[in-house]
Design an enzyme around this catalytic site. Structure first.
Site, short mmCIF file in Angstrom:
data_model
loop_
_atom_site.label_atom_id
_atom_site.label_comp_id
_atom_site.label_asym_id
_atom_site.label_seq_id
_atom_site.Cartn_x
_atom_site.Cartn_y
_atom_site.Cartn_z
N TYR A 127 -7.17 -2.44 -6.56
CA TYR A 127 -6.98 -1.84 -5.23
C TYR A 127 -6.91 -2.95 -4.17
O TYR A 127 -6.01 -2.96 -3.33
CB TYR A 127 -8.12 -0.88 -4.92
CG TYR A 127 -8.01 -0.21 -3.57
CD1 TYR A 127 -7.09 0.81 -3.36
CD2 TYR A 127 -8.81 -0.61 -2.50
CE1 TYR A 127 -6.97 1.42 -2.12
CE2 TYR A 127 -8.70 -0.01 -1.27
CZ TYR A 127 -7.78 1.00 -1.07
OH TYR A 127 -7.67 1.61 0.16
N SER A 163 -6.27 -2.11 4.12
CA SER A 163 -7.69 -1.87 3.88
C SER A 163 -8.45 -3.16 4.09
O SER A 163 -7.94 -4.25 3.79
CB SER A 163 -7.92 -1.38 2.45
OG SER A 163 -9.30 -1.32 2.15
#
Length: 268
Positions: free
Chosen positions: A141, A128
């Site tokens: 995250y 990501s």
């Protein structure tokens, strides 16, 4: 001979779009999901919970038993998590790393013996853009995806002698259902973070809902598959998302932090 592809988390979003595209392009695709019921898809769907080593092993062994090889692994299964670090339950912190990092490693460990025997293979880890920087209220995250980026760099060098390629593709915001599956720490009344965290939740959901089409990521994955010797990392997202990574390298750290805080409306 058709190339055999294993895609984790293949029933929605980027995983599903990629599986559908690869089937269309003539690949033999095996997808995985924790729940394989009620899915009418044009590819094989196997049960797998990446957090459970026995489940991972069973799915990989089934593919080997049926077709004898795995040419491409796309580690796509992942979960989101939001909340002020002070208020995140330990159980949820463990879950995000168990899924996004240890789960990916578990699948890699199961496919590598076959790829080494073949003296060929491609592993694509879906990371990501958030993994390149610590994002406020998404720190866990960011950390899980950042760790996946570094693990990939190390793994590339370890398996290169066996003819195996490893790379990451880091998406920005895409219109998938990750927001509905993300763990949100509750907004606690009277919490020191209550107001600012609620504002961040609203902003995050806006970004996902107005994000790009997951089909763009599928096309990027296909392009990387067709690249003989892929780069270490690829990014796929808006210009602003991609330039933010370059700016982190170029700007003084506090200047960059200030820029991020302004972007997330955190300037006080």
């Amino acid at each position: 001979m058709k190339k055999i592809v294993l895609i984790t988390g293949a029933t929605s979003g980027i995983g599903k779009e990629t599986a559908l595209l690869l089937v269309q392009k003539g690949f033999l695709v095996y997808g995985t999901a924790r729940n394989t019921d009620h899915h009418n898809l044009p590819f094989r769907l196997l049960p797998m919970d990446v957090r459970n080593e026995a489940s991972v092993q069973a799915a990989v062994q089934q593919i080997i038993a049926e077709v004898g090889r795995i040419d491409i692994l796309i580690n796509n299964a992942g979960v989101g998590i939001t909340g002020a670090l002070e208020e995140l339950p330990t159980e949820q912190l463990h879950n995000v790393f168990a899924t996004n990092l240890y789960g990916a490693i578990s699948v890699i460990q199961q496919v590598l013996p076959t790829m080494r025997a073949q003296h060929s293979g491609l592993i694509i880890n879906i990371a990501s853009i958030a993994g390149y920087m610590g994002l406020p209220f998404r720190g866990a995250y960011s950390a899980s995806k950042g760790a996946l980026l570094l693990i990939t760099e190390a793994l590339r060098m370890e398996v290169k002698p066996f003819g195996i390629e490893v790379t990451t593709i880091s998406p920005g915001d895409y219109a998938t259902d990750i927001a509905s599956r993300r763990y949100h720490a509750p907004v606690i009344e009277n919490s020191a973070y209550a107001q600012v965290y609620q504002e961040q939740l609203n902003l995050m959901n806006e970004h996902v809902n107005s994000g790009g089409n997951p089909a763009e990521m599928a096309a990027k994955i296909l392009k990387v598959i067709n690249t003989p010797h892929p780069k270490v990392h690829y990014k796929q997202g808006s210009f602003l998302q991609k330039i933010s990574i370059a700016l982190k390298r170029l700007l003084p750290s506090k200047r960059y932090e200030k820029m991020l805080m302004k972007h997330y409306h955190l300037n006080h």
